[in-house]
Design a protein around this motif. Structure first.
Motif, PDB file in Angstrom:
ATOM      1  N   VAL A  38       1.835  14.103  -4.869  1.00 30.35           N
ATOM      2  CA  VAL A  38       1.848  13.505  -6.200  1.00 30.35           C
ATOM      3  C   VAL A  38       0.574  12.675  -6.364  1.00 30.35           C
ATOM      4  CG1 VAL A  38       4.366  13.414  -6.424  1.00 30.35           C
ATOM      5  CG2 VAL A  38       3.152  11.480  -5.378  1.00 30.35           C
ATOM      6  N   VAL A  39       0.135  12.585  -7.607  1.00 34.76           N
ATOM      7  CA  VAL A  39      -0.990  11.721  -7.939  1.00 34.76           C
ATOM      8  C   VAL A  39      -0.433  10.535  -8.702  1.00 34.76           C
ATOM      9  CG1 VAL A  39      -3.213  11.516  -9.106  1.00 34.76           C
ATOM     10  CG2 VAL A  39      -2.546  13.691  -8.045  1.00 34.76           C
ATOM     11  N   THR A  40      -0.530   9.344  -8.118  1.00 32.48           N
ATOM     12  CA  THR A  40      -0.052   8.137  -8.763  1.00 32.48           C
ATOM     13  C   THR A  40      -1.239   7.379  -9.348  1.00 32.48           C
ATOM     14  OG1 THR A  40      -0.271   6.484  -6.997  1.00 32.48           O
ATOM     15  CG2 THR A  40       1.586   8.020  -6.842  1.00 32.48           C
ATOM     16  N   GLU A  41      -0.949   6.332 -10.090  1.00 32.65           N
ATOM     17  CA  GLU A  41      -2.030   5.497 -10.622  1.00 32.65           C
ATOM     18  C   GLU A  41      -2.799   4.789  -9.514  1.00 32.65           C
ATOM     19  OE1 GLU A  41      -0.709   1.686 -12.541  1.00 32.65           O
ATOM     20  OE2 GLU A  41       1.269   2.638 -12.381  1.00 32.65           O
ATOM     21  N   ARG A  42      -2.222   4.742  -8.301  1.00 26.98           N
ATOM     22  CA  ARG A  42      -2.884   4.101  -7.164  1.00 26.98           C
ATOM     23  C   ARG A  42      -3.481   5.098  -6.179  1.00 26.98           C
ATOM     24  NH1 ARG A  42       1.474  -0.496  -5.300  1.00 26.98           N
ATOM     25  NH2 ARG A  42       2.182  -1.126  -7.377  1.00 26.98           N
ATOM     26  N   GLY A  43      -3.342   6.383  -6.482  1.00 29.80           N
ATOM     27  CA  GLY A  43      -3.898   7.383  -5.593  1.00 29.80           C
ATOM     28  C   GLY A  43      -2.903   8.473  -5.247  1.00 29.80           C
ATOM     29  N   ARG A  44      -3.355   9.411  -4.428  1.00 30.87           N
ATOM     30  CA  ARG A  44      -2.549  10.576  -4.060  1.00 30.87           C
ATOM     31  C   ARG A  44      -1.698  10.274  -2.835  1.00 30.87           C
ATOM     32  NH1 ARG A  44      -2.753  14.806  -0.399  1.00 30.87           N
ATOM     33  NH2 ARG A  44      -1.950  16.820  -1.159  1.00 30.87           N
ATOM     34  N   VAL A  45      -0.487  10.851  -2.839  1.00 27.21           N
ATOM     35  CA  VAL A  45       0.393  10.824  -1.676  1.00 27.21           C
ATOM     36  C   VAL A  45       0.807  12.257  -1.384  1.00 27.21           C
ATOM     37  CG1 VAL A  45       2.560   9.991  -0.697  1.00 27.21           C
ATOM     38  CG2 VAL A  45       1.258   8.510  -2.243  1.00 27.21           C
ATOM     39  N   ALA A  46       0.577  12.716  -0.182  1.00 29.26           N
ATOM     40  CA  ALA A  46       0.991  14.062   0.203  1.00 29.26           C
ATOM     41  C   ALA A  46       2.504  14.092   0.443  1.00 29.26           C
ATOM     42  CB  ALA A  46       0.256  14.492   1.461  1.00 29.26           C
ATOM     43  N   CYS A  47       3.148  15.165   0.007  1.00 27.58           N
ATOM     44  CA  CYS A  47       4.579  15.368   0.266  1.00 27.58           C
ATOM     45  C   CYS A  47       4.915  16.831  -0.002  1.00 27.58           C
ATOM     46  CB  CYS A  47       5.453  14.450  -0.585  1.00 27.58           C
ATOM     47  SG  CYS A  47       5.248  14.659  -2.364  1.00 27.58           S
ATOM     48  N   ASP A  48       6.006  17.276   0.559  1.00 29.11           N
ATOM     49  CA  ASP A  48       6.438  18.659   0.375  1.00 29.11           C
ATOM     50  C   ASP A  48       7.483  18.810  -0.717  1.00 29.11           C
ATOM     51  OD1 ASP A  48       4.819  19.569   2.527  1.00 29.11           O
ATOM     52  OD2 ASP A  48       6.346  18.871   3.940  1.00 29.11           O
ATOM     53  N   GLN A  49       8.148  17.706  -1.063  1.00 31.68           N
ATOM     54  CA  GLN A  49       9.231  17.747  -2.041  1.00 31.68           C
ATOM     55  C   GLN A  49       9.090  16.573  -3.001  1.00 31.68           C
ATOM     56  OE1 GLN A  49      11.720  20.031  -2.213  1.00 31.68           O
ATOM     57  NE2 GLN A  49      11.327  21.139  -0.307  1.00 31.68           N
ATOM     58  N   VAL A  50       9.419  16.811  -4.282  1.00 32.22           N
ATOM     59  CA  VAL A  50       9.434  15.772  -5.308  1.00 32.22           C
ATOM     60  C   VAL A  50      10.737  15.874  -6.080  1.00 32.22           C
ATOM     61  CG1 VAL A  50       8.385  14.961  -7.467  1.00 32.22           C
ATOM     62  CG2 VAL A  50       6.917  15.639  -5.551  1.00 32.22           C
ATOM     63  N   VAL A  51      11.361  14.736  -6.348  1.00 34.47           N
ATOM     64  CA  VAL A  51      12.554  14.666  -7.195  1.00 34.47           C
ATOM     65  C   VAL A  51      12.190  13.901  -8.459  1.00 34.47           C
ATOM     66  CG1 VAL A  51      14.923  13.820  -7.433  1.00 34.47           C
ATOM     67  CG2 VAL A  51      14.116  14.713  -5.220  1.00 34.47           C
ATOM     68  N   VAL A  52      12.410  14.506  -9.615  1.00 26.70           N
ATOM     69  CA  VAL A  52      12.199  13.831 -10.897  1.00 26.70           C
ATOM     70  C   VAL A  52      13.535  13.277 -11.369  1.00 26.70           C
ATOM     71  CG1 VAL A  52      11.477  14.056 -13.300  1.00 26.70           C
ATOM     72  CG2 VAL A  52      10.220  15.261 -11.507  1.00 26.70           C
ATOM     73  N   ALA A  53      13.678  11.958 -11.270  1.00 26.55           N
ATOM     74  CA  ALA A  53      14.883  11.248 -11.724  1.00 26.55           C
ATOM     75  C   ALA A  53      14.422  10.136 -12.646  1.00 26.55           C
ATOM     76  CB  ALA A  53      15.661  10.699 -10.536  1.00 26.55           C
ATOM     77  N   ALA A  54      13.629  10.505 -13.655  1.00 25.76           N
ATOM     78  CA  ALA A  54      12.901   9.540 -14.477  1.00 25.76           C
ATOM     79  C   ALA A  54      13.592   9.215 -15.790  1.00 25.76           C
ATOM     80  CB  ALA A  54      11.485  10.059 -14.742  1.00 25.76           C
ATOM     81  N   GLY A  55      14.874   9.529 -15.909  1.00 28.11           N
ATOM     82  CA  GLY A  55      15.617   9.159 -17.105  1.00 28.11           C
ATOM     83  C   GLY A  55      14.973   9.664 -18.371  1.00 28.11           C
ATOM     84  N   ALA A  56      14.796   8.773 -19.327  1.00 27.85           N
ATOM     85  CA  ALA A  56      14.276   9.145 -20.643  1.00 27.85           C
ATOM     86  C   ALA A  56      12.842   9.663 -20.594  1.00 27.85           C
ATOM     87  CB  ALA A  56      14.352   7.938 -21.576  1.00 27.85           C
ATOM     88  N   TRP A  57      12.164   9.487 -19.466  1.00 28.94           N
ATOM     89  CA  TRP A  57      10.770   9.917 -19.321  1.00 28.94           C
ATOM     90  C   TRP A  57      10.645  11.278 -18.652  1.00 28.94           C
ATOM     91  CZ3 TRP A  57       7.126   6.986 -21.654  1.00 28.94           C
ATOM     92  CH2 TRP A  57       7.479   5.674 -21.988  1.00 28.94           C
ATOM     93  N   SER A  58      11.759  11.864 -18.218  1.00 27.51           N
ATOM     94  CA  SER A  58      11.699  13.096 -17.438  1.00 27.51           C
ATOM     95  C   SER A  58      11.098  14.255 -18.221  1.00 27.51           C
ATOM     96  CB  SER A  58      13.100  13.470 -16.952  1.00 27.51           C
ATOM     97  OG  SER A  58      13.622  12.492 -16.075  1.00 27.51           O
ATOM     98  N   ALA A  84       0.833  -1.199   0.000  1.00 26.40           N
ATOM     99  CA  ALA A  84       0.000   0.000   0.000  1.00 26.40           C
ATOM    100  C   ALA A  84       0.870   1.252   0.000  1.00 26.40           C
ATOM    101  CB  ALA A  84      -0.907  -0.012   1.229  1.00 26.40           C
ATOM    102  N   LEU A  85       0.316   2.326  -0.525  1.00 31.62           N
ATOM    103  CA  LEU A  85       1.016   3.601  -0.515  1.00 31.62           C
ATOM    104  C   LEU A  85       0.812   4.301   0.820  1.00 31.62           C
ATOM    105  CD1 LEU A  85       0.211   5.073  -4.046  1.00 31.62           C
ATOM    106  CD2 LEU A  85       2.381   4.131  -3.264  1.00 31.62           C
ATOM    107  N   PRO A  86       1.814   5.021   1.286  1.00 37.03           N
ATOM    108  CA  PRO A  86       1.625   5.826   2.497  1.00 37.03           C
ATOM    109  C   PRO A  86       0.736   7.024   2.186  1.00 37.03           C
ATOM    110  CG  PRO A  86       3.760   6.295   1.523  1.00 37.03           C
ATOM    111  CD  PRO A  86       3.175   5.169   0.727  1.00 37.03           C
ATOM    112  N   ALA A  87       0.070   7.541   3.185  1.00 38.36           N
ATOM    113  CA  ALA A  87      -0.745   8.741   2.991  1.00 38.36           C
ATOM    114  C   ALA A  87       0.126   9.968   2.803  1.00 38.36           C
ATOM    115  CB  ALA A  87      -1.675   8.938   4.183  1.00 38.36           C
ATOM    116  N   ARG A  88       1.272   9.959   3.473  1.00 35.67           N
ATOM    117  CA  ARG A  88       2.147  11.126   3.405  1.00 35.67           C
ATOM    118  C   ARG A  88       3.600  10.710   3.628  1.00 35.67           C
ATOM    119  NH1 ARG A  88       2.007  16.538   3.536  1.00 35.67           N
ATOM    120  NH2 ARG A  88       3.886  17.534   4.327  1.00 35.67           N
TER     121      ARG A  88
END
Length: 449
Positions: free
Chosen positions: A203-223, A18-22
């Motif tokens: 962030v909104v994932t395919e499994r739902g939302r997760v609250a966070c204050d910071q996001v790092v995009v390290a998605a390689g060719a998909w960035s 399961a995803l964490p809420a935050r």
């Protein structure tokens, strides 16, 4: 060690739940840069979620050559790479032989006098950082490479450079990160950022939302695709690089070496990983390629002869003509329709490679292969990454490692973790700033090899 080539969705999901809420930070992308960023963020005491749309390290982080090199680096990358090598050593001491880490040296072989001049020019940077790099004569090369027949002019050699097994190392590092408290989720694409008052709130994932204050995009060719959806533009494209693995064969050299035609690296199972040397690659033409064409002209001028242009990427690829550039957070995203980039290698390139290897080492003949594959290398016009805060508060970018990411990945992770937390980074990151593409700076590759 029996090699495993975990390149497809048939590999079972290892990191689930399961995803964490935050959490404090969400990292997007399960390659080495994302894994090591999560590692160091957790080391700082933050709660961290790493989301990977497919499988950990199933794209370029397991498809690379397995080189860990200081030699030939862009001068801006070199201090981070030196730190990264120290981190690799500590990881090897902690995780053991399974990492496949060996300090066996890297050698660049000179086909021409021009090659030797470029090696000698780069030695200035080696001396500035007190590396053990040195120039080698043709006779010294012949003595180090067993039964070689190619008349190389000489080489540049760095004995302290290393190798590891990428398809083993990165999943192993991910498992160790999980043991330290990082939450990893495979088959969990991040569709969008959730913004509040203009800054990251989750962030909104395919499994739902997760609250966070910071996001790092390290998605390689998909960035680029992900960032573009959020209105953040970077001139990042992808090129296809073909690679193959031989069956076990006699050792000609225990480390990694390359010239303009062939590149080879000894593996733990007694075979060699082979790839076309120089910068030979395939480039798919798509809408992003047209949008970034002028920024990439300096690179194309240098590599035009080594580039095979293809008119369209396969369906679902980041720069395919049919790939959606805009989607709603509650819609299926392009990251779910193509879980893993698994391009077909160029058989023509591999045939030339095997012929060239057999000519260089006639006593071995044409190698027998146990596997061949290709990867999509995320590259930037100046062949160095973006390591910087994005214009959206709470968003950090760590992408565009340009085929150099495996070796430098641990160092990148440490740097990005400090970027996220506002701590002292310890390196000059001006070469990697986000604004360089629109502040009038000259965009061109640096003096690397």
């Amino acid at each position: 060690m029996t090699p495993v080539f975990p390149f497809t969705e048939s590999r079972p999901v290892r990191f689930s739940g399961a995803l964490p809420a935050r959490v404090d930070v969400t990292v997007i992308g399960g390659g080495i840069a994302g894994v090591m960023t999560a590692w160091f963020l957790r080391q700082k005491g933050l709660s961290v979620l790493l989301c990977e749309k497919g499988r950990i390290a199933a794209e370029q982080s397991s498809r690379n050559w397995g080189w860990i090199r200081q030699q030939g680096r862009d001068p801006g990358e070199l201090p981070i790479m030196i730190e990264s090598l120290a981190i690799w050593k500590s990881l090897a001491a902690e995780l053991g032989e399974a990492l496949g880490f060996q300090q066996t040296g890297v050698m660049y072989l000179g086909d021409t006098a021009k090659d030797m001049d470029s090696f000698e020019a780069w030695m200035e940077h080696a001396r500035a950082h007190q590396l053990d790099s040195r120039m080698m004569t043709a006779a010294e090369v012949s003595g180090m490479l067993k039964d070689s027949a190619k008349p190389w002019k000489g080489a540049i050699f760095t004995a302290s450079d290393c190798r590891a097994e990428p398809w083993v190392a990165v999943p192993l590092l991910a498992a160790a990160a999980e043991e330290r408290g990082v939450i990893l989720r495979e088959n969990c694409a991040v569709r969008a950022l959730d913004l509040a008052a203009g800054r990251v709130a989750g962030v909104v994932t395919e499994r739902g939302r997760v609250a966070c204050d910071q996001v790092v995009v390290a998605a390689g060719a998909w960035s680029r695709l992900f960032l573009g959806r959020e209105g953040v533009k970077i001139p990042q494209l992808s090129v296809l690089s073909s690679v193959c693995a031989t069956t076990p064969m006699p050792e000609i050299y225990p480390g990694a070496a390359a010239d303009g035609q062939i590149a080879f690296r000894r593996r733990a199972d007694g075979g060699y990983t082979l790839a076309p040397g120089g910068s030979e690659h395939d480039f798919f033409i798509g809408p992003d390629a047209f949008a970034s064409m002028f920024k990439f002209l300096p690179v194309l001028k240098n590599d035009f002869r080594a580039t095979t242009f293809r008119m369209a990427a396969p369906q679902g690829y980041p720069d395919a003509w049919s790939t959606k550039r805009r989607w709603k957070a509650d819609e299926v995203s392009p990251f779910e329709t193509c879980r893993i980039l698994n391009p077909k290698p160029s058989q023509k390139a591999l045939d030339r490679l095997l012929t060239g290897f057999a000519a260089a080492f006639p006593g071995l003949g044409r190698p027998k292969l146990q596997a061949s594959w290709a990867g999509m290398i995320d590259t930037m016009p100046d062949v160095v990454p973006v390591l910087d805060h994005a214009p959206i508060p709470g968003l950090t970018i760590a992408t565009g490692l340009s085929g150099h990411g495996f070796g430098i990945g641990p160092g990148i992770g440490r740097v990005v973790a400090d970027l996220v937390t506002g701590g002292p980074v310890g390196h000059d990151l001006s070469r990697f700033r986000f604004s360089r593409f629109n502040d009038g700076s000259k965009i061109a590759p640096g003096p690397s090899l």
